[in-house]
Design a protein around this motif. Structure first.
Motif, short mmCIF file in Angstrom:
data_model
loop_
_atom_site.label_atom_id
_atom_site.label_comp_id
_atom_site.label_asym_id
_atom_site.label_seq_id
_atom_site.Cartn_x
_atom_site.Cartn_y
_atom_site.Cartn_z
N LYS A 254 43.36 43.37 37.14
CA LYS A 254 42.15 43.43 36.31
C LYS A 254 40.94 42.83 37.03
CE LYS A 254 40.29 42.24 31.81
NZ LYS A 254 40.50 41.64 30.50
N LEU A 255 39.91 43.67 37.17
CA LEU A 255 38.69 43.28 37.85
C LEU A 255 37.58 43.14 36.81
CD1 LEU A 255 36.81 43.44 40.57
CD2 LEU A 255 36.61 45.83 39.97
N THR A 256 36.84 42.03 36.85
CA THR A 256 35.70 41.86 35.94
C THR A 256 34.45 41.67 36.78
OG1 THR A 256 37.18 40.71 34.43
CG2 THR A 256 34.84 40.54 33.97
N ILE A 257 33.38 42.42 36.45
CA ILE A 257 32.19 42.41 37.31
C ILE A 257 30.95 42.75 36.51
CG2 ILE A 257 32.41 44.85 37.99
CD1 ILE A 257 31.69 43.88 40.88
N ARG A 281 35.59 54.00 48.36
CA ARG A 281 36.82 53.22 48.41
C ARG A 281 36.52 51.82 47.85
NH1 ARG A 281 41.00 53.00 52.87
NH2 ARG A 281 40.00 54.92 53.60
N LEU A 282 37.35 51.37 46.94
CA LEU A 282 37.24 49.99 46.44
C LEU A 282 38.41 49.21 47.03
CD1 LEU A 282 36.57 50.43 42.60
CD2 LEU A 282 34.96 50.60 44.47
N LYS A 283 38.07 48.10 47.66
CA LYS A 283 39.11 47.27 48.27
C LYS A 283 38.95 45.89 47.62
CE LYS A 283 40.25 46.09 53.05
NZ LYS A 283 39.74 46.32 54.42
N ILE A 284 39.98 45.45 46.92
CA ILE A 284 39.83 44.20 46.17
C ILE A 284 40.83 43.17 46.68
CG2 ILE A 284 39.51 43.27 43.84
CD1 ILE A 284 40.04 46.37 43.04
N ALA A 285 40.31 42.02 47.04
CA ALA A 285 41.16 40.92 47.49
C ALA A 285 40.52 39.63 47.04
CB ALA A 285 41.29 40.95 49.01
N GLY A 286 41.29 38.79 46.36
CA GLY A 286 40.76 37.52 45.88
C GLY A 286 39.59 37.74 44.95
N CYS A 308 33.42 39.06 42.45
CA CYS A 308 33.90 39.51 41.15
C CYS A 308 34.99 38.54 40.71
CB CYS A 308 34.49 40.91 41.27
SG CYS A 308 35.91 40.95 42.39
N SER A 309 35.48 38.74 39.50
CA SER A 309 36.63 37.94 39.09
C SER A 309 37.80 38.91 39.05
CB SER A 309 36.32 37.32 37.73
OG SER A 309 37.42 37.41 36.90
N TYR A 310 38.91 38.55 39.68
CA TYR A 310 40.02 39.50 39.80
C TYR A 310 41.36 38.79 39.64
CZ TYR A 310 43.05 43.12 41.87
OH TYR A 310 44.02 44.06 42.09
N GLN A 311 42.20 39.40 38.79
CA GLN A 311 43.57 38.91 38.69
C GLN A 311 44.48 40.08 39.07
OE1 GLN A 311 42.50 38.38 34.95
NE2 GLN A 311 41.66 36.34 35.27
N GLY A 312 45.40 39.84 40.01
CA GLY A 312 46.31 40.91 40.39
C GLY A 312 46.54 40.94 41.88
N ASP A 313 47.28 41.96 42.33
CA ASP A 313 47.58 42.08 43.76
C ASP A 313 46.39 42.69 44.49
OD1 ASP A 313 50.07 41.31 42.91
OD2 ASP A 313 50.79 43.38 42.70
N ASP A 314 46.26 42.35 45.79
CA ASP A 314 45.22 43.00 46.60
C ASP A 314 45.48 44.50 46.56
OD1 ASP A 314 44.62 40.46 47.11
OD2 ASP A 314 45.02 40.51 49.28
N MET A 315 44.41 45.30 46.42
CA MET A 315 44.66 46.74 46.43
C MET A 315 43.47 47.53 46.92
SD MET A 315 44.78 47.86 42.41
CE MET A 315 45.18 49.56 42.69
#
Length: 372
Positions: A254-257, A281-286, A308-315
């Motif tokens: 879950k990404l919050t932005i 492409r969206l790359k989310i880490a930490g 952003c605020s993100y909970q979950g695996d890098d993807m």
């Protein structure tokens, strides 16, 4: 047949009705407004056979009669008048004469009896809701409806009424929007698919409106009544796809932005994306979101980093930027959340704030395959 009416009042009502008339009609009579006069009550109608809209105007008259008046000619004439009373008189030579403060204008009319009769909605179920709520529901969903003539059921908005809530859904198989109101209910369960054209008309008329709208519907037609206006339209035939089945239930990432920040980044980066796929492409880490796009054919590329605020695996996940822009544009919240499970499963976009009590919006966007 003779009546007197204010020029601006008549123009305002006719411009709304004019939206029903197609640019090219198979039946010439459909290029006209139907004027049905009954003493001080003038009912004006416009139709394209699928959708018929009529409104009641107060006029000064003591006669009765029906005529069909050329819509385009009448609208073009009325637009040029300052506010003043106009007198309409039907002459023997098949023309209707309009007299203003400064002149006289004659236009040929057709026999009102040739105008197609509006359908009666027999044994309807009905629901009443505020005009503004209906306009919002249409606004939030209609952009996601498809344009594919081969799949007509997806080219409209699905109305689902129940004693618990009202749900409005639109999808084109790439994106889906589900808008729900818990604060408005119907007396019984009902489902129907509304075509885009009448919805676009209703959206324009009812935005910000405090009037009550009564919706009556059966299997083939729906009728919307508000103030002194009625709109009747034919519903789209067919069974709507099971949309609940495509909304993924388990979304651990879950990404919050901030919506505006996300929207302007996607807009900017997408300028550099491939012109046919519009892929970003969206790359989310930490706590970092990296948005990038590349058009290999022209060696154009762009990337931006947002916190952003993100909970979950890098993807990493790919989306069509046009769909994301449309959806983010359609929301009014300050922050949004994007929930995802896997790079090949749909992402779910929801607003975090800015909703009324009892209002829910769920937007779903299908990913595009990334070639690494």
């Amino acid at each position: 047949m003779k009546f007197i009416v204010s020029s601006t009042y008549l123009l305002k009502q006719l411009q709304v009705l004019g939206g029903v008339i197609n640019n090219s009609n198979t039946l010439p009579i459909l290029d006209n407004f139907l004027f049905d006069l009954d003493n001080t009550k003038l009912i004006v109608s416009a139709s394209d056979l699928e959708t018929t809209m009529s409104t009641v105007l107060e006029v000064d008259s003591d006669s009765i009669g029906t005529i069909a008046v050329p819509a385009r000619l009448l609208l073009d004439t009325l637009k040029t008048f300052p506010e003043q009373p106009l007198t309409f008189v039907v002459e023997d030579n098949n023309t209707v004469e309009i007299s203003s403060n400064h002149g006289k204008y004659a236009l040929a009319y057709a026999d009102g009896a040739e105008f197609p009769k509006a359908v009666e909605v027999s044994n309807p179920s009905s629901t009443t809701l505020l005009g503004d709520i209906l306009a919002t529901a249409i606004n939030k969903t209609i952009f996601a409806a498809g344009n594919d003539d081969l799949r007509p059921v997806m080219s409209g908005v699905f109305f689902q009424f129940s004693p618990e809530n009202l749900t409005f859904v639109a999808t084109d198989a790439h994106k889906l929007v589900k808008y729900q109101r818990q604060d408005v209910t119907a007396s019984q369960v009902a489902e129907f698919i509304m075509p885009k054209k009448p919805l676009t008309l209703l959206k324009g008329i009812l935005a910000g409106s405090e009037s009550e709208v009564t919706i009556e519907y059966n299997d083939s037609n729906a009728k919307f009544s508000f103030d002194n206006t009625e709109l009747i339209c034919r519903l789209i035939d067919g069974k709507y796809p099971n949309y609940e089945a495509v909304i993924p239930k388990e979304n651990p990432n879950k990404l919050t932005i901030s919506r505006n920040q996300f929207l302007s980044s996607v807009r900017r980066v997408s300028i550099f994306s491939n012109k046919t796929t519009h892929q970003i492409r969206l790359k989310i880490a930490g706590a970092e979101l990296n948005i990038s796009a590349e058009d290999v054919d022209y060696s154009n590329k762009a990337e931006e980093r947002l916190s952003c605020s993100y909970q979950g695996d890098d993807m990493q996940i790919g989306f069509n930027s046009r769909f994301l822009v449309e959806m983010l544009n359609n929301l009014t919240s300050d922050d949004v959340s994007l929930e995802m499970s896997l790079p090949n499963r749909a992402g779910i976009l929801t607003p975090i704030d800015g909703l009324d009590e009892g209002e829910n919006v769920t937007m779903l966007v299908m990913p595009v395959m990334l070639n690494n």
